[in-house]
Design a protein around this motif. Structure first.
Motif, PDB file in Angstrom:
ATOM      1  N   GLY A   1     -11.881  -7.161  -2.158  1.00 41.95           N
ATOM      2  CA  GLY A   1     -13.177  -6.600  -1.791  1.00 41.95           C
ATOM      3  C   GLY A   1     -13.912  -5.923  -2.929  1.00 41.95           C
ATOM      4  N   LEU A   2     -13.486  -6.174  -4.135  1.00 43.58           N
ATOM      5  CA  LEU A   2     -14.128  -5.525  -5.273  1.00 43.58           C
ATOM      6  C   LEU A   2     -15.471  -6.168  -5.575  1.00 43.58           C
ATOM      7  CD1 LEU A   2     -11.004  -5.135  -7.597  1.00 43.58           C
ATOM      8  CD2 LEU A   2     -12.001  -3.448  -6.040  1.00 43.58           C
ATOM      9  N   ALA A   3     -16.275  -5.432  -6.361  1.00 49.94           N
ATOM     10  CA  ALA A   3     -17.599  -5.942  -6.725  1.00 49.94           C
ATOM     11  C   ALA A   3     -17.482  -7.216  -7.547  1.00 49.94           C
ATOM     12  CB  ALA A   3     -18.378  -4.873  -7.500  1.00 49.94           C
ATOM     13  N   SER A   4     -16.459  -7.305  -8.371  1.00 49.36           N
ATOM     14  CA  SER A   4     -16.161  -8.538  -9.120  1.00 49.36           C
ATOM     15  C   SER A   4     -14.910  -9.138  -8.486  1.00 49.36           C
ATOM     16  CB  SER A   4     -15.932  -8.237 -10.598  1.00 49.36           C
ATOM     17  OG  SER A   4     -17.107  -7.716 -11.191  1.00 49.36           O
ATOM     18  N   PRO A   5     -15.100  -9.992  -7.477  1.00 56.29           N
ATOM     19  CA  PRO A   5     -13.955 -10.438  -6.663  1.00 56.29           C
ATOM     20  C   PRO A   5     -12.902 -11.185  -7.477  1.00 56.29           C
ATOM     21  CG  PRO A   5     -16.042 -10.985  -5.602  1.00 56.29           C
ATOM     22  CD  PRO A   5     -16.363 -10.564  -7.013  1.00 56.29           C
TER      23      PRO A   5
END
Length: 508
Positions: free
Chosen positions: A104-108
């Motif tokens: 779920g990170l901004a940079s998946p």
């Protein structure tokens, strides 16, 4: 450092991931130019499998289509348009849905990957959903309907690599791409029809249908005329779709033989039995709601009605005497079904192949068959005299019609000519017969059994009864005749008679 307001395009990320996997594992990935309409994102082409054989005999390379679904959710399922799924079903080569799970990170970052094979289970769900939509009063377009496709740990690739993907795809094509395509085409055509998949509606009376089922089982009739016939496609056991209609039609059913058996008839528990080979056929009853048991032999069948108190109600005898059977079976029929046994209590043992113990019961049957015990004795005598094979095929009606000739031939073979009278034509050339008290007269007796014939050329010894009329008292056998698979002509018989007389004259 500046913050940017944007959403990651997970779909694009997944497609590029698959392209990298294919490149790293020697596969060629061709992207679909039509977004979300063709049902697949990539057409994957495999290299040829290495072989020491000639290249013109190389096995066809695998190809498949893959739809990529990228998600940051963990609910293990995605809704997919039915139109896209139908494309995967109709594609005869392997088709897959590849799920990429990102964190779920901004940079998946790709965490897990799952490969779903469009197999029988999924094909069934897709086609059934399509049929259900078709049956609605107002069907929707397939691109407006979604079907949830779920995945689980059993679909997970051990590693997020192109090599793992390639190996998993190959495992679904163990017998080569040609066999896979053949099997998938057959599957898509037949799935949903496992329990028949069709219904046939028609109008007829219950009595007509009842009689037809029995007569068909007996082999008496072939088809039944019905009205207002409608054939419906009921795939997946859903409501029927009319595929043909007719005001009149013919139907034909095919009774199923449930077991083979021996029918043994006895006059008491310990008497010698007379047996027949038979089949057990269960005949449905549309009026009474239970199967009628039919023990079917060649010349007859015994119908057992409803069983109550360890006995059967309404035992019926059905005759099928027009069949051609062995002469031995005809003789056994004459022994059981004669006027002496009509209305008499008999024992019947039914020895079923699939049962350890025979079914035994007492019964009586009334019928109007005559007593043919004399005919049985005569047939046995002919068998012995001419070495007739007991498997010779005859019609039982033919034996009855030939009864008088059979009896006469048997008597002649035993030099018994009593009762045989003959008249000499009263012509000028036969005037001498007025003076002869005893004469010898040539006489040939022929009996036809099946496609063969048997007979004897005899010389009758006769005494005068009145002018030109003589009564035979003895027969002298000049020649016995056997015509296997042949019925002799009058010309052939006359020629054989002349030869026999010539040999008699020569001997004299």
């Amino acid at each position: 450092m500046s913050d940017f307001d944007y959403d990651v395009n997970l779909g694009k990320l997944g497609e590029e991931e698959l392209s990298r996997w294919c490149t790293s594992s020697g596969l060629v990935a061709n992207r679909s130019l039509e977004e979300d309409t063709m049902g697949w994102d990539h057409l994957i082409e495999f290299p040829y499998i290495k072989s020491d054989g000639p290249q013109d005999k190389q096995e066809k390379p695998i190809e498949c289509k893959i739809q990529v679904k990228s998600t940051q959710r963990t609910d293990k399922g995605v809704n997919i348009k039915l139109s896209a799924l139908k494309r995967l079903v109709d594609y005869t080569s392997p088709a897959f849905i590849l799920f990429y799970e990102y964190d779920g990170l901004a940079s998946p970052v790709l965490e897990h990957s799952y490969l779903i094979h469009v197999d029988k289970k999924l094909i069934t769900r897709i086609l059934k959903k399509i049929r259900q939509n078709y049956l609605l009063k107002t069907p929707k377009k397939l691109n407006k309907i979604e079907l949830k496709v779920s995945y689980s740990q059993k679909h997970k690739l051990p590693e997020n690599t192109g090599e793992e993907l390639r190996g998993k795809i190959v495992s679904f094509v163990p017998d080569g791409i040609a066999k896979y395509q053949q099997d998938k085409h057959e599957l898509t055509e037949t799935v949903g029809y496992e329990d028949g998949g069709y219904q046939f509606h028609f109008k007829t009376s219950g009595n007509e249908l009842e009689d037809y089922f029995m007569n068909k089982a007996l082999g008496i009739v072939t088809s039944l005329d019905v009205k207002d016939a409608i054939m419906q496609d009921t795939r997946f056991s859903l409501d029927g779709i009319n595929i043909s209609e007719s005001d009149v039609a013919k139907i034909e059913v095919f009774p199923e033989t449930h077991d083979k058996c021996k029918l043994r008839f006895k006059t008491n528990h310990y008497s010698t039995s007379i047996s027949f080979d038979a089949e057990l056929v269960k005949v449905p009853s549309v009026l009474n709601g239970y199967n009628r048991l039919l023990f079917k032999a060649n010349l007859f069948s015994i119908e057992l009605g409803k069983m109550t108190n360890n006995s059967f109600e309404g035992i019926k005898l059905h005759e099928t005497l027009d069949k051609k059977v062995s002469i031995e079976e005809c003789i056994r029929f004459f022994k059981v079904f004669n006027s002496k046994n009509s209305g008499k209590c008999l024992f019947l043992e039914i020895d079923l192949e699939k049962k350890d113990r025979p079914l035994i019961f007492q019964f009586t049957m009334k019928h109007d068959y005559f007593d043919y015990s004399d005919l049985v004795l005569d047939l046995r005598f002919l068998q012995s005299s001419f070495d007739i094979d007991s498997s010779l095929q005859v019609h039982i009606g033919q034996l009855v019609q030939e009864k008088v000739r059979i009896e006469a031939l048997c008597r002649l073979l035993q030099n018994d000519a009593n009762g045989l009278d003959f008249r000499v034509p009263d012509t000028p050339e036969n005037v001498m017969y007025k003076e002869l008290e005893e004469v010898k007269h040539r006489f040939t007796s022929i009996v036809v059994l099946g496609d063969s014939a048997f007979g004897a050329i005899t010389l009758l010894h006769a005494r005068k009864a009145e002018d030109f009329v003589y009564k035979a008292y003895n027969s002298e056998i000049l020649e016995t005749l056997t015509f296997n698979d042949q019925i002799p002509t009058k010309e052939l018989v006359a020629d054989l008679e002349q030869q026999a007389i010539s040999r008699l004259s020569d001997d004299s």
